[in-house]
Design an enzyme around this catalytic site. Structure first.
Site, PDB file in Angstrom:
ATOM      1  N   ASP A  80       0.845  -1.158   0.042  1.00  0.00           N
ATOM      2  CA  ASP A  80      -0.113   0.123   0.162  1.00  0.00           C
ATOM      3  C   ASP A  80       0.844   1.350  -0.157  1.00  0.00           C
ATOM      4  O   ASP A  80       2.196   1.251   0.370  1.00  0.00           O
ATOM      5  CB  ASP A  80      -0.943  -0.025   1.333  1.00  0.00           C
ATOM      6  CG  ASP A  80      -1.922   1.163   1.232  1.00  0.00           C
ATOM      7  OD1 ASP A  80      -2.481   1.447   0.300  1.00  0.00           O
ATOM      8  OD2 ASP A  80      -1.858   1.895   2.214  1.00  0.00           O
ATOM      9  N   SER A  81       0.379   2.255  -0.429  1.00  0.00           N
ATOM     10  CA  SER A  81       1.202   3.496  -0.239  1.00  0.00           C
ATOM     11  C   SER A  81       1.333   4.234   1.090  1.00  0.00           C
ATOM     12  O   SER A  81       2.408   4.584   1.388  1.00  0.00           O
ATOM     13  CB  SER A  81       0.123   4.895  -0.783  1.00  0.00           C
ATOM     14  OG  SER A  81      -0.913   4.879  -0.006  1.00  0.00           O
ATOM     15  N   TYR A 125      -0.833   8.768  -2.313  1.00  0.00           N
ATOM     16  CA  TYR A 125      -0.772   8.354  -3.946  1.00  0.00           C
ATOM     17  C   TYR A 125      -2.050   9.059  -4.568  1.00  0.00           C
ATOM     18  O   TYR A 125      -2.098   9.195  -5.938  1.00  0.00           O
ATOM     19  CB  TYR A 125      -0.783   6.901  -4.136  1.00  0.00           C
ATOM     20  CG  TYR A 125       0.417   6.039  -4.142  1.00  0.00           C
ATOM     21  CD1 TYR A 125       1.591   6.799  -3.745  1.00  0.00           C
ATOM     22  CD2 TYR A 125       0.634   4.903  -4.671  1.00  0.00           C
ATOM     23  CE1 TYR A 125       2.659   5.897  -3.499  1.00  0.00           C
ATOM     24  CE2 TYR A 125       1.878   4.007  -4.737  1.00  0.00           C
ATOM     25  CZ  TYR A 125       2.885   4.756  -3.878  1.00  0.00           C
ATOM     26  OH  TYR A 125       4.076   4.001  -3.924  1.00  0.00           O
ATOM     27  N   CYS A 140      -4.268  -1.419  -2.309  1.00  0.00           N
ATOM     28  CA  CYS A 140      -4.606   0.126  -2.404  1.00  0.00           C
ATOM     29  C   CYS A 140      -5.361   0.025  -3.631  1.00  0.00           C
ATOM     30  O   CYS A 140      -5.084  -0.241  -4.653  1.00  0.00           O
ATOM     31  CB  CYS A 140      -2.993   0.687  -2.616  1.00  0.00           C
ATOM     32  SG  CYS A 140      -3.003   2.154  -2.967  1.00  0.00           S
ATOM     33  N   THR A 170      -6.027   3.053  -5.282  1.00  0.00           N
ATOM     34  CA  THR A 170      -5.368   3.898  -6.363  1.00  0.00           C
ATOM     35  C   THR A 170      -4.222   3.113  -7.335  1.00  0.00           C
ATOM     36  O   THR A 170      -4.370   3.432  -8.367  1.00  0.00           O
ATOM     37  CB  THR A 170      -4.576   5.045  -5.597  1.00  0.00           C
ATOM     38  OG1 THR A 170      -5.744   5.604  -4.379  1.00  0.00           O
ATOM     39  CG2 THR A 170      -4.157   6.173  -6.384  1.00  0.00           C
ATOM     40  N   GLU A 183      -2.358   9.403   7.477  1.00  0.00           N
ATOM     41  CA  GLU A 183      -1.021   9.268   7.595  1.00  0.00           C
ATOM     42  C   GLU A 183      -0.318  10.214   8.522  1.00  0.00           C
ATOM     43  O   GLU A 183       0.969   9.656   9.124  1.00  0.00           O
ATOM     44  CB  GLU A 183      -0.350   9.943   6.222  1.00  0.00           C
ATOM     45  CG  GLU A 183      -0.729   8.709   4.992  1.00  0.00           C
ATOM     46  CD  GLU A 183       0.090   7.350   5.295  1.00  0.00           C
ATOM     47  OE1 GLU A 183       1.299   7.371   5.521  1.00  0.00           O
ATOM     48  OE2 GLU A 183      -0.476   6.273   5.114  1.00  0.00           O
ATOM     49  N   CYS A 189     -11.127   3.039  -0.273  1.00  0.00           N
ATOM     50  CA  CYS A 189      -9.853   3.348  -0.037  1.00  0.00           C
ATOM     51  C   CYS A 189      -9.626   2.661   1.159  1.00  0.00           C
ATOM     52  O   CYS A 189     -10.152   2.793   2.136  1.00  0.00           O
ATOM     53  CB  CYS A 189      -9.492   4.793   0.150  1.00  0.00           C
ATOM     54  SG  CYS A 189      -7.972   5.153   0.758  1.00  0.00           S
ATOM     55  N   THR A 190      -8.182   1.829   1.093  1.00  0.00           N
ATOM     56  CA  THR A 190      -7.879   0.873   2.245  1.00  0.00           C
ATOM     57  C   THR A 190      -7.593   1.610   3.568  1.00  0.00           C
ATOM     58  O   THR A 190      -7.679   1.151   4.685  1.00  0.00           O
ATOM     59  CB  THR A 190      -6.856  -0.069   1.983  1.00  0.00           C
ATOM     60  OG1 THR A 190      -5.755   0.720   1.266  1.00  0.00           O
ATOM     61  CG2 THR A 190      -7.399  -0.945   0.838  1.00  0.00           C
ATOM     62  N   HIS A 191      -7.127   2.952   3.233  1.00  0.00           N
ATOM     63  CA  HIS A 191      -7.059   3.891   4.544  1.00  0.00           C
ATOM     64  C   HIS A 191      -8.286   4.010   5.227  1.00  0.00           C
ATOM     65  O   HIS A 191      -8.210   4.424   6.431  1.00  0.00           O
ATOM     66  CB  HIS A 191      -6.431   5.084   4.098  1.00  0.00           C
ATOM     67  CG  HIS A 191      -5.071   5.160   3.924  1.00  0.00           C
ATOM     68  ND1 HIS A 191      -4.453   4.370   2.766  1.00  0.00           N
ATOM     69  CD2 HIS A 191      -3.893   5.903   4.716  1.00  0.00           C
ATOM     70  CE1 HIS A 191      -3.055   4.569   2.869  1.00  0.00           C
ATOM     71  NE2 HIS A 191      -2.751   5.592   3.874  1.00  0.00           N
TER      72      HIS A 191
HETATM   73  N1  DGL Z   1      -4.854   3.347   0.418  1.00  0.00           N
HETATM   74  C1  DGL Z   1      -4.782   3.620  -0.693  1.00  0.00           C
HETATM   75  C2  DGL Z   1      -5.982   3.306  -1.628  1.00  0.00           C
HETATM   76  O1  DGL Z   1      -6.647   2.381  -1.308  1.00  0.00           O
HETATM   77  C3  DGL Z   1      -4.207   4.946  -1.080  1.00  0.00           C
HETATM   78  C4  DGL Z   1      -4.336   6.237  -0.437  1.00  0.00           C
HETATM   79  C5  DGL Z   1      -3.402   7.242  -0.869  1.00  0.00           C
HETATM   80  O2  DGL Z   1      -2.212   7.260  -0.691  1.00  0.00           O
HETATM   81  O3  DGL Z   1      -3.786   8.293  -1.276  1.00  0.00           O
HETATM   82  O4  DGL Z   1      -6.705   4.143  -2.442  1.00  0.00           O
END
Ligand code: DGL
Length: 281
Positions: free
Chosen positions: A16-17, A48, A79, A81, A166, A200-202
């Site tokens: 992941d990012s 990202y 991720c 993205t 983050e 988004c996994t975050h």
């Molecule tokens: N966790 C990521 C996703 O699922 C990307 C978040 C990011 O770096 O902007 O999209």
């Protein structure tokens, strides 16, 4: 297991990012605890979500190559993205030249496969990064898998959520404003939404605040268990890959940023000790 399978076995890579993929790793490890894993977070270059196709592709390919160099036969892009912007190119253009027996899998397809069973009225809201929303990857997969148009997807980018996470602000009062703002805008665009997909996994890291802001009766879908089920199914259908996944139950953590900061925050999300190492991609 033959001698060559043992020699060729390696951990499953999860990329992941930054911290977001930990929400996927947690579910994968609880579903498939027998395998070895390496988690790689490119925290130094996150987010990202606002970066161009070319940059996300380049960064993701570097990460995949790094995980391959560490012996991974199978890498999950945890991720959205990266899955939206890099997965197809890596699968079609790069993998055949790097090693056609290795695999890179993403999170969007398995999520869309499950969507039809999740909504009662077919009105689904998607919150994701700007990159994922503008790639239209979810719309395209939905068109392919539900040509009867039984799903109406309304998407909204939530660009401030990843930086908040983050920077360790996910549980602080300052995050409330942006949580309420994006959810209000999404629900305003389609008040019939009965299912909210966190694409988004975050975002599951903000779950308590998101739940509090989303109207009652609207279900919130996180991707972790969906990706875990899909990986279990993939390994069942591909015994040649399953044999090449190391089975010791170990998990290593790598980050491109400070390993101390990563270990601290990751331990908080995962509820266990984390001892991350620094890597340069
Ligand atoms: N966790 C990521 C996703 O699922 C990307 C978040 C990011 O770096 O902007 O999209």
């Amino acid at each position: 297991m033959s001698q060559s399978d043992i020699q060729q076995s390696g951990p499953i890579g999860v990329f992941d990012s930054g911290y977001g993929g930990l929400t996927i790793l947690r579910e994968i490890r609880s579903r498939l605890p027998q395998y070895d894993y390496i988690y790689l977070g490119d925290n130094a270059r996150a987010p990202y979500g606002t970066r161009s196709f070319d940059v996300v592709y380049r960064f993701t390919l570097e990460a995949v190559r790094h995980l391959f160099d560490r012996g991974c036969r199978l890498v999950i892009l945890a991720c959205n993205t990266a899955s939206a912007k890099a997965l197809r190119s890596i699968q079609q253009r790069d993998l055949p030249g790097i090693d056609p027996t290795r695999r890179v899998l993403g999170v969007i397809r398995p999520t869309v496969e499950r969507l039809g069973r999740l909504s009662r009225n077919g009105h689904i809201g998607l919150l994701a990064t700007h990159g994922t929303v503008s790639s239209h990857s979810y719309d395209m997969e939905i068109e392919k898998l539900y040509p009867d148009r039984s799903i109406t997807l309304t998407s909204k980018a939530a660009p401030m959520w990843v930086p908040l996470i983050e920077n360790g602000e996910a549980d602080k009062p300052g995050a409330d404003y942006f949580v309420t703002k994006y959810i209000g805008e999404l629900m305003g665009a389609d008040p019939q939404i009965d299912t909210l997909l966190l694409g988004c996994t975050h975002f599951p890291i903000l779950y308590p605040k998101i739940r509090a802001a989303v109207p009652e009766g609207v279900d919130i879908v996180c991707q972790g268990h969906i990706v875990a089920d899909s990986l279990a199914d993939y390994l069942r259908r591909h015994p040649e890959m399953e044999r090449r996944c190391g089975k010791g139950g170990a998990c290593r953590y790598l980050t491109t940023e400070s390993p101390d900061a990563f270990s601290r925050l990751a331990a908080m999300f995962l509820g266990e000790d984390v001892d991350a190492s620094h890597v340069v991609l």
